[in-house]
Write a protein that holds these residues in place. Structure first.
Motif, PDB file in Angstrom:
ATOM      1  N   LYS A  96       0.897  -1.150  -0.082  1.00 60.41           N
ATOM      2  CA  LYS A  96      -0.029  -0.028   0.011  1.00 60.41           C
ATOM      3  C   LYS A  96       0.857   1.244   0.011  1.00 60.41           C
ATOM      4  O   LYS A  96       0.700   2.324  -0.600  1.00 60.41           O
ATOM      5  N   GLU A  97       2.265   0.863   0.415  1.00 58.82           N
ATOM      6  CA  GLU A  97       2.885   2.327   0.616  1.00 58.82           C
ATOM      7  C   GLU A  97       3.888   2.352  -0.625  1.00 58.82           C
ATOM      8  O   GLU A  97       4.614   3.293  -0.771  1.00 58.82           O
ATOM      9  N   ASP A  98       3.483   1.513  -1.449  1.00 59.40           N
ATOM     10  CA  ASP A  98       4.449   1.521  -2.742  1.00 59.40           C
ATOM     11  C   ASP A  98       5.812   1.263  -2.614  1.00 59.40           C
ATOM     12  O   ASP A  98       6.556   1.681  -3.362  1.00 59.40           O
ATOM     13  N   LEU A  99       6.270   0.260  -1.977  1.00 63.56           N
ATOM     14  CA  LEU A  99       7.569  -0.106  -1.544  1.00 63.56           C
ATOM     15  C   LEU A  99       7.786  -1.171  -2.134  1.00 63.56           C
ATOM     16  O   LEU A  99       8.955  -1.760  -2.420  1.00 63.56           O
ATOM     17  N   ILE A 100       6.611  -1.697  -2.908  1.00 59.91           N
ATOM     18  CA  ILE A 100       7.011  -3.233  -3.635  1.00 59.91           C
ATOM     19  C   ILE A 100       6.433  -2.937  -5.090  1.00 59.91           C
ATOM     20  O   ILE A 100       5.391  -2.278  -5.259  1.00 59.91           O
ATOM     21  N   ASP A 101       7.340  -3.440  -5.912  1.00 57.48           N
ATOM     22  CA  ASP A 101       6.859  -3.412  -7.316  1.00 57.48           C
ATOM     23  C   ASP A 101       5.460  -3.988  -7.453  1.00 57.48           C
ATOM     24  O   ASP A 101       5.320  -5.226  -7.379  1.00 57.48           O
ATOM     25  N   PRO A 102       4.349  -3.142  -7.940  1.00 63.87           N
ATOM     26  CA  PRO A 102       3.240  -3.840  -8.036  1.00 63.87           C
ATOM     27  C   PRO A 102       2.815  -4.570  -9.315  1.00 63.87           C
ATOM     28  O   PRO A 102       2.058  -5.293  -9.489  1.00 63.87           O
ATOM     29  N   GLU A 103       3.940  -4.628  -9.985  1.00 63.74           N
ATOM     30  CA  GLU A 103       4.015  -5.629 -11.266  1.00 63.74           C
ATOM     31  C   GLU A 103       4.500  -6.964 -10.973  1.00 63.74           C
ATOM     32  O   GLU A 103       4.493  -7.773 -11.550  1.00 63.74           O
ATOM     33  N   PHE A 104       4.832  -7.145  -9.733  1.00 58.63           N
ATOM     34  CA  PHE A 104       5.370  -8.437  -9.266  1.00 58.63           C
ATOM     35  C   PHE A 104       4.278  -9.592  -9.457  1.00 58.63           C
ATOM     36  O   PHE A 104       4.653 -10.746  -9.840  1.00 58.63           O
ATOM     37  N   VAL A 105       3.000  -9.166  -9.645  1.00 63.30           N
ATOM     38  CA  VAL A 105       1.912 -10.140  -9.885  1.00 63.30           C
ATOM     39  C   VAL A 105       2.184 -10.809 -11.100  1.00 63.30           C
ATOM     40  O   VAL A 105       1.974 -12.296 -11.202  1.00 63.30           O
ATOM     41  N   THR A 106       2.674 -10.133 -12.192  1.00 63.15           N
ATOM     42  CA  THR A 106       2.783 -10.989 -13.443  1.00 63.15           C
ATOM     43  C   THR A 106       4.322 -11.336 -13.558  1.00 63.15           C
ATOM     44  O   THR A 106       4.711 -11.875 -14.896  1.00 63.15           O
ATOM     45  N   LYS A 107       5.074 -11.164 -12.946  1.00 63.95           N
ATOM     46  CA  LYS A 107       6.587 -11.455 -12.950  1.00 63.95           C
ATOM     47  C   LYS A 107       6.843 -12.864 -12.607  1.00 63.95           C
ATOM     48  O   LYS A 107       6.357 -13.585 -11.823  1.00 63.95           O
ATOM     49  N   THR A 108       7.699 -13.251 -13.543  1.00 66.47           N
ATOM     50  CA  THR A 108       8.362 -14.575 -13.281  1.00 66.47           C
ATOM     51  C   THR A 108       9.615 -14.362 -12.535  1.00 66.47           C
ATOM     52  O   THR A 108      10.167 -13.358 -12.259  1.00 66.47           O
ATOM     53  N   ALA A 109      10.178 -15.895 -12.080  1.00 64.89           N
ATOM     54  CA  ALA A 109      11.455 -15.721 -11.367  1.00 64.89           C
ATOM     55  C   ALA A 109      12.731 -15.018 -12.041  1.00 64.89           C
ATOM     56  O   ALA A 109      13.399 -14.146 -11.608  1.00 64.89           O
ATOM     57  N   ASN A 110      12.444 -15.362 -13.641  1.00 66.37           N
ATOM     58  CA  ASN A 110      13.602 -14.759 -14.271  1.00 66.37           C
ATOM     59  C   ASN A 110      13.420 -13.344 -14.706  1.00 66.37           C
ATOM     60  O   ASN A 110      14.554 -12.484 -14.621  1.00 66.37           O
ATOM     61  N   ASP A 111      12.085 -12.871 -14.535  1.00 63.88           N
ATOM     62  CA  ASP A 111      11.784 -11.354 -14.724  1.00 63.88           C
ATOM     63  C   ASP A 111      12.596 -10.541 -13.547  1.00 63.88           C
ATOM     64  O   ASP A 111      12.910  -9.413 -13.682  1.00 63.88           O
TER      65      ASP A 111
END
Length: 518
Positions: free
Chosen positions: A270-285
């Protein structure tokens, strides 16, 4: 007794071993006939059908010929493509073609299925210990519970193959330049300090480009390995794990520690400290984002930070030669010292076809070959790397492949690699050939002072009876992180739903079947 562990895909790690090569001693004559050879010149060779990964293209490779001469055998190579290994193996088994030696991925479920189909020979634990005593000792040292994984209804059917570096912890690796930029001379040691690092990595322009375009932390979708550094600070992992106090298996995501870890992750999200696109990321990404300076922390299997061959370390240092990955330790959380994830030492099973039970001479020969592959220097090097002088040269005690054989596919063509070398990078006794001394020192440093929570590879029938349970867990996990479900109001209902959807029954069967700790 250590906790049971779960396998993960390891094909990428095979590529991590240095492109080394084969034989110690005095040349290919020794490689073909050195210590441990049982060949009797007057005996007819025993024919052995051999099923393993990455078979050679033909049946007359230098490695095959050397091993056949050494052990007075004739190999019949069973060729199965690695990409469809189980499927093609099933086809061969259903047609009656059952190999004498069968290399299996580490799946207790798969092993049990083959036993129930009458495919595999019984391999009692005491028999394995008697035939392969040194190697058996390395299993006991790595994880003695692996013997139990190889059993069905109390009887053994597989020789456990260990992965010596599999027990290395998942540790956070930090962009060293970024740490210095925000005023840290050493990596954070507590969850609160880690939060401060994430906030500054996001807001204080650690890459100095004048833009707010960096994050501290990301993940790989709903993969249970995401945010390992946070869950570890609470002494939990969000899948099957052993509760230290009760020695019973629990599902970590449904525990109070799981809830508390999710609260922290949700607050950071919620504080925007985590990349919000992590949801669609793979390990290699995520690997790439760390290498390319988009994210400042990578929490992953720490061996991957190794500067020379690690799948994170090697590209990071190639792109950032003057920077450094600073490897941290588990973070202390509200309840005390943290722990780190670990895959565990389990890797595979070596089994024998049912027909071998009726052929004592062949069974004895298989044990002789396997024991040498795991414990005899010359045999190991020949099988895994080839013939000294032809395919590799020894440098500082380590085999280095000649350029034309350095590629893994080139090794397979000469018969070296994983086909006969079933213990390649899998025998603690042979690590001295698989890694340089610098790499071994790096490996040892990662274990220092770290407690791990290991993966489980438990299997019970209920797991196949409730196929939607994993979907419920992963969807709820993501909703908790993003705030779509409230961790106070909705968490208890999630736990109840998970139990009612089959989780309770799975845990009952697991804890009835397996024993953990003393």
């Amino acid at each position: 007794m250590k906790g049971f562990r779960r396998t993960q895909a390891v094909a990428a790690l095979l590529a991590l071993a240095l492109p080394l090569a084969a034989c110690s001693g005095n040349g290919k004559e020794e490689a073909a006939s050195s210590a441990g050879s049982s060949a009797a010149s007057s005996d007819k060779p025993i024919e052995i059908s051999w099923l393993s990964f990455n078979p050679p293209e033909n049946d007359s490779t230098p490695v095959q010929q050397a091993l056949e001469k050494k052990f007075n055998v004739k190999f019949k190579n069973v060729r199965v493509e690695r990409a469809n290994y189980d499927e093609q193996m099933n086809i061969k088994f259903s047609s009656g073609e059952v190999a004498d030696l069968i290399y299996l991925d580490f799946s207790p479920q798969r092993l049990e299925t083959l036993v129930n189909q009458g495919i595999l020979a019984e391999l009692p634990e005491d028999e394995i210990r008697g035939k392969m005593p040194e190697y058996a000792g390395t299993i006991d040292q790595a994880d003695p519970t692996l013997w139990d994984y190889s059993k069905v209804n109390g009887k053994g059917y597989g020789i456990p193959v260990i992965w010596p570096i599999g027990d290395l912890p998942f540790l956070p690796g930090y962009n060293g330049d970024w740490l210095k930029k925000i005023g840290y001379d050493a990596p954070p040691t507590t969850l609160d300090q880690f939060e401060d690092v994430l906030r500054k990595f996001r807001n204080d322009d650690p890459d100095g480009n004048g833009q707010k375009d960096t994050y501290g932390l990301s993940g790989q979708g709903t993969d249970a390995r995401s945010f390992s550094v946070v869950f570890g600070a609470f002494g939990v992992r969000p899948d099957y794990m052993v509760d230290e106090k009760t020695k019973q298996v629990v599902y970590g995501l449904t525990t109070e520690q799981g809830r508390e870890a999710l609260k922290v992750i949700n607050r950071w999200y919620k504080e925007d400290l985590i990349d919000p696109e992590f949801v669609t990321k793979t390990a290699n990404d995520y690997h790439d984002d760390f290498v390319n300076g988009i994210v400042g922390v990578r929490d992953w299997m720490s061996y991957q930070f190794e500067p020379r061959v690690g799948i994170v370390g090697a590209p990071f240092y190639a792109k950032n030669p003057n920077n450094k990955i600073v490897v941290g330790k588990p973070l202390a959380g509200p309840n005390g010292p943290g722990k780190a994830y670990s895959y565990g030492s389990q890797n595979a099973f070596i089994a024998m076809g049912k027909q071998v039970e009726k052929d004592p001479a062949k069974k004895a020969k298989l044990y002789e070959i396997l024991n040498a592959l795991a414990t005899d220097d010359s045999t190991y090097l020949t099988a895994v790397y080839g013939i000294e002088g032809e395919h590799y040269q020894m440098q500082d005690g380590v085999p280095i492949m000649k350029p034309e054989y350095a590629n893994e596919n080139a090794k397979y063509k000469i018969g070296a690699g994983t086909f006969y070398g079933v213990f390649g990078t899998k025998s603690k006794l042979m690590e001295k050939y698989d890694y340089t001394q610098d790499t071994l020192k790096f490996i040892d440093s990662l274990r220092d002072g770290v407690q791990t929570i290991d993966s489980l590879a438990v299997y019970v029938p209920a797991m196949t009876e409730y196929p939607d349970l994993g979907k419920l867990a992963s969807e709820s996990y993501l909703k908790f992180v993003r705030g779509e479900l409230n961790l106070d109001a909705d968490f208890d209902k999630f736990v109840q739903d998970w139990n009612d959807a089959g989780g309770k029954e799975i845990l009952r069967q697991i804890n009835e079947k397996y024993t953990f700790g003393s």
